[in-house]
Write a protein that holds these residues in place. Structure first.
Motif, mmCIF file in Angstrom:
data_model
loop_
_atom_site.group_PDB
_atom_site.id
_atom_site.type_symbol
_atom_site.label_atom_id
_atom_site.label_comp_id
_atom_site.label_asym_id
_atom_site.label_seq_id
_atom_site.Cartn_x
_atom_site.Cartn_y
_atom_site.Cartn_z
ATOM 1 N N HIS B 101 0.891 -1.298 0.081
ATOM 2 C CA HIS B 101 0.075 -0.074 -0.049
ATOM 3 C C HIS B 101 0.755 1.452 -0.044
ATOM 4 O O HIS B 101 0.527 2.300 -0.812
ATOM 5 C CB HIS B 101 -0.919 0.082 1.253
ATOM 6 C CG HIS B 101 -1.810 1.253 1.282
ATOM 7 N ND1 HIS B 101 -1.708 2.377 1.916
ATOM 8 C CD2 HIS B 101 -3.025 1.149 0.872
ATOM 9 C CE1 HIS B 101 -2.784 3.269 1.607
ATOM 10 N NE2 HIS B 101 -3.457 2.354 1.134
ATOM 11 N N SER B 102 1.926 1.234 0.832
ATOM 12 C CA SER B 102 2.769 2.320 0.961
ATOM 13 C C SER B 102 3.405 2.770 -0.488
ATOM 14 O O SER B 102 3.858 3.780 -0.880
ATOM 15 C CB SER B 102 3.614 2.255 1.981
ATOM 16 O OG SER B 102 4.750 1.369 1.572
ATOM 17 N N ASP B 103 3.607 1.663 -1.336
ATOM 18 C CA ASP B 103 4.260 1.787 -2.455
ATOM 19 C C ASP B 103 3.274 2.466 -3.488
ATOM 20 O O ASP B 103 3.668 3.452 -4.093
ATOM 21 C CB ASP B 103 4.663 0.504 -3.335
ATOM 22 C CG ASP B 103 5.973 0.297 -3.592
ATOM 23 O OD1 ASP B 103 6.922 0.890 -3.072
ATOM 24 O OD2 ASP B 103 6.336 -0.321 -4.899
ATOM 25 N N ARG B 104 2.282 2.526 -3.306
ATOM 26 C CA ARG B 104 1.073 2.940 -4.379
ATOM 27 C C ARG B 104 0.437 4.441 -3.635
ATOM 28 O O ARG B 104 -0.043 5.284 -4.471
ATOM 29 C CB ARG B 104 -0.031 2.335 -4.525
ATOM 30 C CG ARG B 104 0.231 0.849 -5.174
ATOM 31 C CD ARG B 104 -0.980 0.014 -5.481
ATOM 32 N NE ARG B 104 -1.919 -0.184 -4.414
ATOM 33 C CZ ARG B 104 -2.187 -0.964 -3.507
ATOM 34 N NH1 ARG B 104 -1.396 -2.018 -3.670
ATOM 35 N NH2 ARG B 104 -2.961 -0.750 -2.514
ATOM 36 N N ASN B 105 0.674 4.623 -2.254
ATOM 37 C CA ASN B 105 0.196 5.507 -1.603
ATOM 38 C C ASN B 105 0.926 6.423 -0.773
ATOM 39 O O ASN B 105 0.709 6.595 0.245
ATOM 40 C CB ASN B 105 -1.348 5.104 -0.988
ATOM 41 C CG ASN B 105 -2.214 4.544 -1.690
ATOM 42 O OD1 ASN B 105 -1.843 3.212 -2.184
ATOM 43 N ND2 ASN B 105 -3.343 5.209 -1.893
ATOM 44 N N ALA B 106 2.164 6.808 -1.302
ATOM 45 C CA ALA B 106 3.051 7.695 -0.633
ATOM 46 C C ALA B 106 2.443 8.799 0.238
ATOM 47 O O ALA B 106 2.709 8.985 1.322
ATOM 48 C CB ALA B 106 4.356 7.913 -1.632
#
Lengths: 210, 210, 210, 210
Positions: B101-106
């Motif tokens: 998720h952090s990869d897509r939603n920095a």
DNA sequence: TATGAATGAGTCTTCATTCAT
DNA sequence: CATGAATGAAGACTCATTCAT
């Protein structure tokens, strides 16, 4: 030309530290943006204008407040690490230094955390020095790990990542202490951190304790 | 009476999401206090007044931006946990959901981190819902650990503290990813976290892997 | 410890009164809602921020402007009433005090009238003190009437209603003076009010004058 | 060219009156500045834009709301005056018309009072028509007084000033009714006003009643 | 005709920084 | 050196008016 430290310098330094102490309390309570210069001056029992004789801006006060303690902390950790023998003891020294410091300097840590987040939110803002000190601290810990791995005191793992993991885990435990989520003593926290860190969650086949 | 979703509703929802997207960028860059409503409006390419047609305050925009994603994330993690069998796989699912998720939603994570700090600096400010979601997420993870310990899949440790350690470690790795300190793939990060978490730093006497 | 009035106090009081004077002009011209803080500051020839050093809000300025004069006026009327002997003279004193005051303080009366209307439009808004002062003033007048009736200096009438009638008539004459509808001197107005009030419109059968 | 009244005109007029009725409620509660066009539109159950099809500005609505009733009121008073014989009865008719009207149209009177004050605060704002209607009304009353004095039904006094006194006294009693300071019936109020107005406060030497 | 979403100028208030005393 | 009064540039939020549908 080496200038002698005059009485004036001493007084000035004293004033700066008074202001910084006051500022730490205020920043810790309100965060950077919400803290007002008026508030800091009032806490320091000086006039607002006086404050600007010793610091050129609100930001300078902030960074000074942060850096003074951060250097002291690093020094303390460094001493404990040097005194310890094994890698495990050195790591425990690093963690313990921080845990105990957080017990006596909650204000500092609150500021530290908020500055830490600012680094994420806008890396440009963070002072160079702040980052430098942190990097130095990490390098010291990483060196311990590398040495420990070489001596087979520690299981071989990517040294840098593992360093980060230790730093992070320690920081987060302190965060929870300060947030009041954890009521244990620094000693108990230390024991837990070292326990998890050393043996992990896997079911035990036998004792690994050194 | 079930009211049909009118075209108006759709448009309004679209506008809200446009504003939220713009706000997320701004909040991620500047943090809550430093972000201005003017800035958000400019990013959303609408007039400031329009923004107030869809949200009643800057704070509402902030919390909306935060909560929408946080719930989606929790849902995702929950699904992966349910699908997994062993405690180890469930924990890995939790960590993986967050890393990916952090990869897509920095942007979201930047805001999340700044809100997280606000909780430290002034706990009162944090929204109830924000705290509630976080608590629920922790309880789910803690239940997994307790079950795992009962089934001897996991070494017996204080469940709550251990839960915190996993949550913290995951969060910090994401922080470092977002700060650009770590260049590895989510998959590599996952492997490292599970490795450290499962077996710790102690030198290996044999394989523990399930 | 009785603190001496310092120079600072004097200056501050001076500034406050300067601001209040400016505010009175603006409020008198535009009314409360339509007056802007910018306008008041400009009239006082100070920066807007300065204004907030002396008053904590626009409303405080308004009430200060209103209350300072209203108390002075009440005091003046009170003195005249005390000095007078007969009920008729006391009533004349009350009316005269107001008429003369309105001659010197047109701005105040404009504000007073607008506040008065606000009481009608939304009674909740009016300050408690404002209402208290008005009530006290009415009670004093009513006591005079009751005494006058007891001594047969005044024809027996419902005291409260009669008090209101006197207050109203006086206020309205001042309104008309301020609106410029009436060009007579305060003395002439006083004579007329007392004349109508004392003998009414009925055709005279003889002289009633005391 | 005399244009016939089309159906369209009728509908338009109906719409205008609907809006005006809604506006009266809102203005009465909040005053001019504090009332919002949104509020008026909501009360009228139409869209804000529609409102601007029938009135060109908030102010026009305000003045329309005021003038419609003020003309009706004047008409009513005029009729009663015409029907009465003596000056005293005519004056009583004028007062009674207003008192009874205020009982049925509290909203109108609230607006009227706030507009009245605006005339004081900034005479320029008041519409010409508003002032014209008021002036006509006063002239009618003044003519009655002059005739009454000529016929010795009324004691000789400055006619214009006396007219104002009657108008003022009536207005103020209505104000107090609306503010809730007075709980009496219109009939009682009428009796009191006429009583004071006719015979004054002076002690009675005998009956003057006609 | 009717709508109501969009606008942006205008409002009150805060606060870091300066400077005359 | 010390002061704190003064400043004015922002900032969050409101609302009368317009205009595309």
């Amino acid at each position: 030309m080496v200038r002698a430290v005059t009485k004036k310098d001493v007084v000035a330094e004293f004033r700066r530290s008074e202001i910084v102490e006051a500022a730490k309390k205020v920043f810790a309570k309100r965060g950077y943006r919400s803290s007002t210069v008026d508030d800091i001056a009032a806490h320091a029992r000086i006039a607002k204008g006086t404050l600007y004789l010793y610091f050129k801006s609100k930001e300078e006060i902030y960074l000074t407040a942060l850096m003074a303690d951060i250097r002291a902390l690093q020094q303390e950790a460094s001493t404990r690490i040097t005194l310890a023998r094994t890698a495990r003891e050195k790591i425990a020294g690093y963690v313990a230094a921080r845990l105990e410091h957080s017990d006596r300097n909650a204000d500092f840590w609150r500021i530290f955390f908020s500055e830490f987040t600012n680094l994420i939110v806008s890396p440009a803002t963070g002072s160079r020095e702040f980052q430098a000190v942190k990097r130095d601290s990490m390098k010291q810990l990483q060196a311990i790990l590398e040495q420990g791995m070489a001596r087979r005191e520690i299981h071989r793992l990517p040294a840098e990542r593992t360093t980060m993991a230790i730093v992070d885990l320690t920081r987060c435990v302190i965060e929870r202490r300060i947030m009041g989520y954890v009521k244990s003593t620094p000693r108990e926290d230390l024991a837990f951190i070292m326990d998890v860190l050393w043996d992990g969650l896997a079911p035990r086949k036998g004792s690994h304790r050194g």
